[in-house]
Motif scaffolding. Structure first.
Motif, PDB file in Angstrom:
ATOM      1  N   HIS A   1      84.232  75.906  11.868  1.00  0.00           N
ATOM      2  CA  HIS A   1      82.919  75.469  11.371  1.00  0.00           C
ATOM      3  C   HIS A   1      82.560  76.231  10.098  1.00  0.00           C
ATOM      4  O   HIS A   1      82.104  75.631   9.109  1.00  0.00           O
TER       5      HIS A   1
ATOM      6  N   TYR B   1      92.194  72.473  19.190  1.00  0.00           N
ATOM      7  CA  TYR B   1      91.583  73.800  19.249  1.00  0.00           C
ATOM      8  C   TYR B   1      92.402  74.724  20.145  1.00  0.00           C
ATOM      9  O   TYR B   1      92.588  75.907  19.844  1.00  0.00           O
TER      10      TYR B   1
ATOM     11  N   GLY C   1      86.648  79.229  21.575  1.00  0.00           N
ATOM     12  CA  GLY C   1      85.328  79.325  20.962  1.00  0.00           C
ATOM     13  C   GLY C   1      85.381  79.964  19.586  1.00  0.00           C
ATOM     14  O   GLY C   1      84.625  79.577  18.681  1.00  0.00           O
TER      15      GLY C   1
ATOM     16  N   ARG D   1      86.614  77.367  17.135  1.00  0.00           N
ATOM     17  CA  ARG D   1      85.526  76.456  16.761  1.00  0.00           C
ATOM     18  C   ARG D   1      84.593  77.090  15.729  1.00  0.00           C
ATOM     19  O   ARG D   1      84.226  76.457  14.731  1.00  0.00           O
ATOM     20  N   SER D   2      84.213  78.333  15.970  1.00  0.00           N
ATOM     21  CA  SER D   2      83.260  78.978  15.066  1.00  0.00           C
ATOM     22  C   SER D   2      83.890  79.242  13.698  1.00  0.00           C
ATOM     23  O   SER D   2      83.245  79.043  12.661  1.00  0.00           O
TER      24      SER D   2
ATOM     25  N   CYS E   1      94.011  73.164  11.997  1.00  0.00           N
ATOM     26  CA  CYS E   1      93.257  72.095  12.654  1.00  0.00           C
ATOM     27  C   CYS E   1      93.050  70.868  11.772  1.00  0.00           C
ATOM     28  O   CYS E   1      93.254  69.733  12.223  1.00  0.00           O
TER      29      CYS E   1
END
Length: 213
Positions: A184, A165, A177, A180-181, A158
């Motif tokens: 992060h 994503y 999801g 994303r997690s 990314c």
């Protein structure tokens, strides 16, 4: 074939003298035995695959091997490629991910981080600047290599390779999801390491991209 920039000056996705064709058209022509179609796919994607493998393995020689294996796998598996399940670039990154992991397990030894940055000390007013840049690049790469595989690969896809994503989720076969997690968490861990080393002078994604691509 190699992961070096042999085709860097070629027009992206084109064989000299032919109009740009879509990935789907190139795949269809390659299946029909057209060598130029495969060469066009190689020119279009080999640099990104090489960069991904290099960041994953920390080794230019391993990255070259991985890149070669990816495109050999493409040749052998063209009939099995289904564009309804994902774009060609995500298909290739998924192969590169698996091959990189396999090669690292097979090596069973520490893979030294190599310095890839090309610098001309004569162009810098400060004679220490090239040395400082090399040291910074090496340290950031070491921090990324120290991340667990699940965080390292999503950060590379990314933040370094610029995949969306959705594309990263396809490559890794996980939910958006989860991408994303993990991203992060990867950014948090990298930021913590860079802050501790007094290297965090820009947002993590921007800093990493400038250092590593």
């Amino acid at each position: 074939m190699s992961g070096t920039a042999d085709g860097a000056h070629a027009v992206r996705g084109r064989v000299k003298g032919e109009p740009t064709r879509s990935d789907g058209e190139l795949v269809a022509c390659a299946r029909a035995g057209e060598r130029e179609a495969f060469e066009a796919m190689y020119q279009r994607y080999h640099a990104g695959i090489y960069q991904f493998a290099r960041a994953m393995t920390g080794s230019t020689s391993l990255a070259e091997d991985v890149t070669q294996e990816v495109f050999l796998a493409l040749i052998r598996g063209l009939d099995g490629y289904d564009d309804t399940r994902g774009a060609l670039n995500t298909y290739l990154y998924a192969i590169a991910r698996n091959v990189s992991r396999h090669r690292l397990r097979r090596e069973r030894r520490f893979v030294g981080l190599e310095l890839w940055t090309r610098m001309d000390p004569g162009t810098n007013e400060d004679p220490l600047q090239p040395v400082m840049q090399v040291q910074t690049v090496a340290r950031v790469r070491a921090f990324i290599r120290a991340l667990s595989a699940r965080y390292r690969e999503v950060l590379i896809l990314c933040d370094l390779q610029g995949l969306s994503y959705e594309e990263a989720a396809t490559v890794l076969n996980i939910r958006i999801g989860t991408v994303r997690s993990r991203l992060h968490r990867a950014r948090q861990q990298l930021a913590a390491r860079m802050t501790h080393a007094d290297l965090l002078c820009a947002p993590v994604g921007e800093r990493a991209r400038k250092c590593l691509i």
